[in-house]
Design a protein around this motif. Sequence first.
Motif, PDB file in Angstrom:
ATOM      1  N   GLN A  95       0.833  -1.210   0.000  1.00 12.88           N
ATOM      2  CA  GLN A  95       0.000   0.000   0.000  1.00 12.88           C
ATOM      3  C   GLN A  95       0.863   1.253   0.000  1.00 12.88           C
ATOM      4  OE1 GLN A  95      -0.591  -2.669   1.893  1.00 12.88           O
ATOM      5  NE2 GLN A  95      -2.626  -3.349   1.240  1.00 12.88           N
ATOM      6  N   ALA A  96       1.987   1.202   0.708  1.00  6.46           N
ATOM      7  CA  ALA A  96       2.888   2.353   0.743  1.00  6.46           C
ATOM      8  C   ALA A  96       3.444   2.657  -0.645  1.00  6.46           C
ATOM      9  CB  ALA A  96       4.025   2.092   1.719  1.00  6.46           C
ATOM     10  N   ILE A 110      -3.558   7.108  -9.467  1.00  3.74           N
ATOM     11  CA  ILE A 110      -4.457   7.272  -8.322  1.00  3.74           C
ATOM     12  C   ILE A 110      -5.319   6.028  -8.112  1.00  3.74           C
ATOM     13  CG2 ILE A 110      -6.572   8.224  -9.339  1.00  3.74           C
ATOM     14  CD1 ILE A 110      -4.660   9.694  -6.338  1.00  3.74           C
ATOM     15  N   ILE A 111      -5.511   5.220  -9.121  1.00  2.00           N
ATOM     16  CA  ILE A 111      -6.359   4.025  -8.985  1.00  2.00           C
ATOM     17  C   ILE A 111      -5.781   3.054  -7.966  1.00  2.00           C
ATOM     18  CG2 ILE A 111      -7.288   2.007 -10.181  1.00  2.00           C
ATOM     19  CD1 ILE A 111      -7.617   3.722 -12.654  1.00  2.00           C
ATOM     20  N   PRO A 112      -4.505   2.625  -8.079  1.00  2.75           N
ATOM     21  CA  PRO A 112      -3.958   1.748  -7.029  1.00  2.75           C
ATOM     22  C   PRO A 112      -3.849   2.426  -5.677  1.00  2.75           C
ATOM     23  CG  PRO A 112      -2.262   2.317  -8.648  1.00  2.75           C
ATOM     24  CD  PRO A 112      -3.559   2.767  -9.217  1.00  2.75           C
ATOM     25  N   ALA A 113      -3.683   3.758  -5.653  1.00  2.90           N
ATOM     26  CA  ALA A 113      -3.627   4.465  -4.367  1.00  2.90           C
ATOM     27  C   ALA A 113      -4.980   4.400  -3.659  1.00  2.90           C
ATOM     28  CB  ALA A 113      -3.206   5.915  -4.586  1.00  2.90           C
ATOM     29  N   ALA A 166      -7.246   2.076  -4.152  1.00  2.00           N
ATOM     30  CA  ALA A 166      -7.433   0.677  -3.747  1.00  2.00           C
ATOM     31  C   ALA A 166      -6.658   0.383  -2.467  1.00  2.00           C
ATOM     32  CB  ALA A 166      -6.984  -0.252  -4.879  1.00  2.00           C
ATOM     33  N   ALA A 167      -5.467   0.945  -2.363  1.00  2.00           N
ATOM     34  CA  ALA A 167      -4.668   0.767  -1.143  1.00  2.00           C
ATOM     35  C   ALA A 167      -5.368   1.393   0.055  1.00  2.00           C
ATOM     36  CB  ALA A 167      -3.282   1.379  -1.344  1.00  2.00           C
ATOM     37  N   ALA A 168      -5.961   2.569  -0.140  1.00  2.00           N
ATOM     38  CA  ALA A 168      -6.680   3.224   0.959  1.00  2.00           C
ATOM     39  C   ALA A 168      -7.861   2.376   1.419  1.00  2.00           C
ATOM     40  CB  ALA A 168      -7.150   4.607   0.517  1.00  2.00           C
ATOM     41  N   ASP A 169      -8.561   1.771   0.468  1.00  2.00           N
ATOM     42  CA  ASP A 169      -9.689   0.901   0.831  1.00  2.00           C
ATOM     43  C   ASP A 169      -9.205  -0.297   1.643  1.00  2.00           C
ATOM     44  OD1 ASP A 169     -11.387   2.591  -0.521  1.00  2.00           O
ATOM     45  OD2 ASP A 169     -11.430   1.373  -2.352  1.00  2.00           O
ATOM     46  N   ALA A 170      -8.064  -0.864   1.250  1.00  3.13           N
ATOM     47  CA  ALA A 170      -7.521  -2.012   1.979  1.00  3.13           C
ATOM     48  C   ALA A 170      -7.076  -1.616   3.383  1.00  3.13           C
ATOM     49  CB  ALA A 170      -6.351  -2.610   1.192  1.00  3.13           C
ATOM     50  N   LEU A 171      -6.524  -0.432   3.525  1.00  3.45           N
ATOM     51  CA  LEU A 171      -6.061   0.021   4.835  1.00  3.45           C
ATOM     52  C   LEU A 171      -7.211   0.219   5.821  1.00  3.45           C
ATOM     53  CD1 LEU A 171      -3.336   2.587   3.697  1.00  3.45           C
ATOM     54  CD2 LEU A 171      -2.929   0.450   4.935  1.00  3.45           C
ATOM     55  N   GLU A 172      -8.385   0.538   5.318  1.00  2.07           N
ATOM     56  CA  GLU A 172      -9.531   0.703   6.215  1.00  2.07           C
ATOM     57  C   GLU A 172      -9.827  -0.576   6.983  1.00  2.07           C
ATOM     58  OE1 GLU A 172     -12.910   2.261   4.177  1.00  2.07           O
ATOM     59  OE2 GLU A 172     -11.861   4.082   3.498  1.00  2.07           O
ATOM     60  N   GLN A 173      -9.554  -1.721   6.350  1.00  8.96           N
ATOM     61  CA  GLN A 173      -9.774  -2.996   7.033  1.00  8.96           C
ATOM     62  C   GLN A 173      -8.777  -3.194   8.177  1.00  8.96           C
ATOM     63  OE1 GLN A 173     -12.539  -4.538   5.991  1.00  8.96           O
ATOM     64  NE2 GLN A 173     -12.625  -2.790   4.584  1.00  8.96           N
ATOM     65  N   GLN A 174      -7.716  -2.410   8.184  1.00 15.56           N
ATOM     66  CA  GLN A 174      -6.708  -2.479   9.242  1.00 15.56           C
ATOM     67  C   GLN A 174      -6.881  -1.351  10.262  1.00 15.56           C
ATOM     68  OE1 GLN A 174      -4.696  -5.137   9.166  1.00 15.56           O
ATOM     69  NE2 GLN A 174      -5.712  -5.723   7.243  1.00 15.56           N
ATOM     70  N   GLY A 175      -7.966  -0.604  10.165  1.00 14.41           N
ATOM     71  CA  GLY A 175      -8.215   0.486  11.107  1.00 14.41           C
ATOM     72  C   GLY A 175      -7.475   1.764  10.777  1.00 14.41           C
ATOM     73  N   ILE A 176      -7.036   1.905   9.512  1.00 15.24           N
ATOM     74  CA  ILE A 176      -6.334   3.105   9.067  1.00 15.24           C
ATOM     75  C   ILE A 176      -7.153   3.750   7.962  1.00 15.24           C
ATOM     76  CG2 ILE A 176      -4.204   4.031   8.072  1.00 15.24           C
ATOM     77  CD1 ILE A 176      -2.735   1.596   9.191  1.00 15.24           C
ATOM     78  N   TRP A 177      -7.546   5.004   8.180  1.00 15.25           N
ATOM     79  CA  TRP A 177      -8.447   5.702   7.275  1.00 15.25           C
ATOM     80  C   TRP A 177      -7.741   6.903   6.654  1.00 15.25           C
ATOM     81  CZ3 TRP A 177     -13.708   4.086   6.949  1.00 15.25           C
ATOM     82  CH2 TRP A 177     -14.035   3.048   7.834  1.00 15.25           C
ATOM     83  N   ALA A 178      -7.947   7.104   5.362  1.00 14.38           N
ATOM     84  CA  ALA A 178      -7.344   8.235   4.660  1.00 14.38           C
ATOM     85  C   ALA A 178      -8.421   9.280   4.370  1.00 14.38           C
ATOM     86  CB  ALA A 178      -6.703   7.778   3.358  1.00 14.38           C
ATOM     87  N   VAL A 179      -8.119  10.539   4.675  1.00 12.90           N
ATOM     88  CA  VAL A 179      -9.077  11.623   4.438  1.00 12.90           C
ATOM     89  C   VAL A 179      -8.486  12.768   3.624  1.00 12.90           C
ATOM     90  CG1 VAL A 179     -10.378  11.125   6.549  1.00 12.90           C
ATOM     91  CG2 VAL A 179      -8.512  12.793   6.623  1.00 12.90           C
TER      92      VAL A 179
END
Length: 594
Positions: free
Chosen positions: A426-427, A549-552, A554-567
């Motif tokens: 994701q990084a 931006i598409i993989p970015a 997708a990475a943000a969506d995956a991080l939400e499952q880990q309790g990390i949210w991007a705003v």
Amino acid sequence: MPRGVIKRIDYAAAGLLQFVMTGGYLGRGIEALGNTGLVGYHYQQVAGGVQALQGGGHIGQHHKFIEAPHVMADFGIEHAVAVEENGFGRGSSIHARQKYAQRGCSARGQPRAPRPAGGTLAGQLIEINQQIEYSRQLTFAAFGGLHIRMNVAIIGSGITGLATAWYLQQQGATAHVYESGNAAGGNMRTRHLPEGYVLELGPNSLQLSPELEGLIADLGLAEQIQEPGGVSGHRYVVRGGALRELPGKPQQLLFGSFFSLKGKWQALSELRRAKAAPDAHETIGHFFRRRFGQEILDYAVNPFVSGIYAGDPNQLLLHKTFPQLAALEQEHGSVLRGFARTMKGVARRRIISFRGGLQVLTDALASRLTHLHLNTRVQVFLPQGNGQYRLQLAGQPEPTELYDALILALPAYAAADLLRGLHPQQAAALGAVHYPPLTAVHTAYDRSAVQHPLNGFGALSPRVEQPVAAGTLWSSSLFPDRCPAGQVLFTSFVGGAQYETNARLPDAQLLASLRAEQQRLYGLKPDAPARLQHIYRWERSIPQFDERIIPAHAAADALEQQGIWAVANWRAGVGIPDCLRRAQQVAQKLTSAA
């Protein structure tokens, strides 16, 4: 109360309060996991001794603690307790002030669990844990349970991070905002010069969306709204080396002289063109070229996209920037037909600023947050299980308190640095997001030195015109108080994805090139002295919503499952209304799930 004194109140009950202290984490944190869940005892060096705070016990001595009923409220516990300032050694007194919560259990008369005996530290911790469970049972019997607020860490204090903290705070959560710099506000920066100039270094105005209007009302800033001058409805575009007013209405497009007959015919032909299959990878340029023709793309879309996104329409994705246009084509078969059916009676949103500049908004937000930590850099995320985290802060030997969620209000590249150790895939996706350079140049001249009436919002320059500045705002026409009387103030933006070389020109060359362009476009007298020349460089300006931006996302969506949210704007959209909407959504999701 000094920041960082209290870390978490895990339980408050008659006769027993557990306070987990932070301060500077000069000692070592020890955690005991008991039947009550996480029970943290953090030992720290305070006033020369190491202590664990627990009601009535004694490990360490003479360590002062400041009272505060508001502390209880801040942590979401419906009890107010005042603690004497003589410390938490033997002989300290704790007075419960909660009127409705007595039910035979007073602070001074309630049965208590046995105090921890002397001996080893491990033995004391075991007995302390037993006390906590005993107190837990008493308290739930007396009060029917206590409500503990959700605890959230937000990294970054731009408008989106501040707004997310505000919305969380309003909904009963505790939000800690960490900012590595010495001021909050992110890209929303207003600079006041002693000569009387007010310069916006980032955004210059805001669209008054429902989210923004509500936030302004909540903050009590309605009286500080500043409307632009009446000329703001006029927008200019450079064509053929001269300024031309861009048609603002369909009939002006058809009967005006801005576009050629061929361009008008191609635009009108959009009504009968068949719709194409949806394509998530279609660029803005490709979409407008196939539906409206090259001239509309060159002289309407290109400068508009450059002005909003600092981007290249041949690179930016339609579905990530203007998804409503793709939807109109699919639903109505024509963008023009869709606009005619759906936009009837829809008014254009107001454009506003604030007296004193846009930073008034972020300053107001920052001043109302309970936990804003400036000059505090987050180094590492430390997962604790169950989607919870601690943070390792620069210069601190021990990690922070426990957080139920992390919110990234950072540029994609900065978020990537924090995520690289935990989530390398994701990084990498976030680190690939492109931020082109952009340079803001403010210039002021005597009004008599500029021939153009400057009767509009400003001017945009299409790429085919090979400009120096992608666009220039006529700041003194919009807000006359932004410069001394008798002068005009230009705010020019040089750079972006289409003009990266221009953004990096040396100061002297940049100013000389820009002045030559101002002489040509505005009739600036060659010998007129500049009353102001101010340069501010954004090496990384606006995230580009291109293929990267598409993989970015997708990475943000995956991080939400880990309790990390991007705003941040790379996730929300580059407009302030987009950012506020995202902040509201995330705050609502987190608090509704708590």
